[in-house]
Design a protein around this motif. Sequence first.
Motif, PDB file in Angstrom:
ATOM      1  N   ASN A  18       5.965  27.206 -18.600  1.00 15.31           N
ATOM      2  CA  ASN A  18       4.636  27.065 -19.195  1.00 15.31           C
ATOM      3  C   ASN A  18       3.614  26.546 -18.183  1.00 15.31           C
ATOM      4  O   ASN A  18       2.464  26.987 -18.170  1.00 15.31           O
ATOM      5  N   LEU A  19       4.029  25.619 -17.326  1.00 21.92           N
ATOM      6  CA  LEU A  19       3.130  25.127 -16.273  1.00 21.92           C
ATOM      7  C   LEU A  19       2.779  26.252 -15.303  1.00 21.92           C
ATOM      8  O   LEU A  19       1.646  26.355 -14.838  1.00 21.92           O
ATOM      9  N   GLY A  20       3.774  27.088 -14.978  1.00 21.64           N
ATOM     10  CA  GLY A  20       3.522  28.216 -14.092  1.00 21.64           C
ATOM     11  C   GLY A  20       2.510  29.183 -14.688  1.00 21.64           C
ATOM     12  O   GLY A  20       1.605  29.656 -14.005  1.00 21.64           O
ATOM     13  N   LYS A  21       2.643  29.455 -15.970  1.00 20.30           N
ATOM     14  CA  LYS A  21       1.695  30.346 -16.647  1.00 20.30           C
ATOM     15  C   LYS A  21       0.296  29.740 -16.662  1.00 20.30           C
ATOM     16  O   LYS A  21      -0.703  30.436 -16.469  1.00 20.30           O
ATOM     17  N   ASP A  39      23.195  31.521 -16.836  1.00 19.01           N
ATOM     18  CA  ASP A  39      23.319  30.067 -16.944  1.00 19.01           C
ATOM     19  C   ASP A  39      22.205  29.278 -16.263  1.00 19.01           C
ATOM     20  O   ASP A  39      22.243  28.047 -16.241  1.00 19.01           O
ATOM     21  N   SER A  40      21.212  29.963 -15.698  1.00 20.82           N
ATOM     22  CA  SER A  40      20.148  29.237 -15.000  1.00 20.82           C
ATOM     23  C   SER A  40      18.942  30.141 -14.776  1.00 20.82           C
ATOM     24  O   SER A  40      18.959  31.323 -15.112  1.00 20.82           O
ATOM     25  N   ARG A  41      17.916  29.556 -14.178  1.00 20.66           N
ATOM     26  CA  ARG A  41      16.703  30.291 -13.803  1.00 20.66           C
ATOM     27  C   ARG A  41      16.316  29.892 -12.388  1.00 20.66           C
ATOM     28  O   ARG A  41      16.587  28.785 -11.953  1.00 20.66           O
ATOM     29  N   GLU A  42      15.674  30.804 -11.703  1.00 20.38           N
ATOM     30  CA  GLU A  42      15.088  30.526 -10.393  1.00 20.38           C
ATOM     31  C   GLU A  42      13.604  30.810 -10.482  1.00 20.38           C
ATOM     32  O   GLU A  42      13.196  31.807 -11.083  1.00 20.38           O
ATOM     33  N   TYR A  43      12.813  29.953  -9.872  1.00 18.55           N
ATOM     34  CA  TYR A  43      11.359  30.089  -9.909  1.00 18.55           C
ATOM     35  C   TYR A  43      10.853  30.368  -8.503  1.00 18.55           C
ATOM     36  O   TYR A  43      11.339  29.788  -7.539  1.00 18.55           O
ATOM     37  N   TYR A  44       9.857  31.226  -8.422  1.00 20.03           N
ATOM     38  CA  TYR A  44       9.234  31.557  -7.141  1.00 20.03           C
ATOM     39  C   TYR A  44       7.726  31.382  -7.285  1.00 20.03           C
ATOM     40  O   TYR A  44       7.116  31.955  -8.182  1.00 20.03           O
ATOM     41  N   ILE A  45       7.167  30.570  -6.398  1.00 15.70           N
ATOM     42  CA  ILE A  45       5.723  30.379  -6.326  1.00 15.70           C
ATOM     43  C   ILE A  45       5.332  30.777  -4.901  1.00 15.70           C
ATOM     44  O   ILE A  45       5.330  29.949  -4.001  1.00 15.70           O
ATOM     45  N   THR A  55      14.560  25.318  -8.210  1.00 13.26           N
ATOM     46  CA  THR A  55      15.261  24.952  -9.434  1.00 13.26           C
ATOM     47  C   THR A  55      14.217  24.594 -10.488  1.00 13.26           C
ATOM     48  O   THR A  55      13.045  24.387 -10.149  1.00 13.26           O
ATOM     49  N   PRO A  56      14.610  24.490 -11.746  1.00 14.36           N
ATOM     50  CA  PRO A  56      13.637  24.073 -12.759  1.00 14.36           C
ATOM     51  C   PRO A  56      12.969  22.739 -12.425  1.00 14.36           C
ATOM     52  O   PRO A  56      11.771  22.570 -12.616  1.00 14.36           O
ATOM     53  N   ARG A  62       6.473  20.735  -8.558  1.00 14.63           N
ATOM     54  CA  ARG A  62       5.465  21.414  -7.744  1.00 14.63           C
ATOM     55  C   ARG A  62       4.299  21.915  -8.595  1.00 14.63           C
ATOM     56  O   ARG A  62       3.135  21.736  -8.249  1.00 14.63           O
ATOM     57  N   LEU A  63       4.605  22.521  -9.732  1.00 11.14           N
ATOM     58  CA  LEU A  63       3.557  23.048 -10.599  1.00 11.14           C
ATOM     59  C   LEU A  63       2.735  21.929 -11.233  1.00 11.14           C
ATOM     60  O   LEU A  63       1.516  22.040 -11.358  1.00 11.14           O
TER      61      LEU A  63
END
Length: 73
Positions: A18-21, A39-45, A55-56, A62-63
């Motif tokens: 939600n912060l990324g959005k 079992d997980s998520r990866e985020y790319y900024i 990682t979450p 960061r966000l």
Amino acid sequence: MNTYQFHDESSLAETAENLGKKALALGLIPSFVVRYFPDSREYYIPNETQSEPLTPEEAYMRLRKIVEQSGKA
């Protein structure tokens, strides 16, 4: 900025997403990608030179910093 409440990794991941959005909608970041795994998520900024998987927890921190520093929280 609002206080974000999360109780486990899943709710932390949702909060980071939600912060990324929000950061994307405010024009604070050029793009935001979430890779979903069973079992997980990866985020790319991405920035202009690199994009490393986060990682979450890393994405949330960061966000949150980006949004808070913008003054548009």
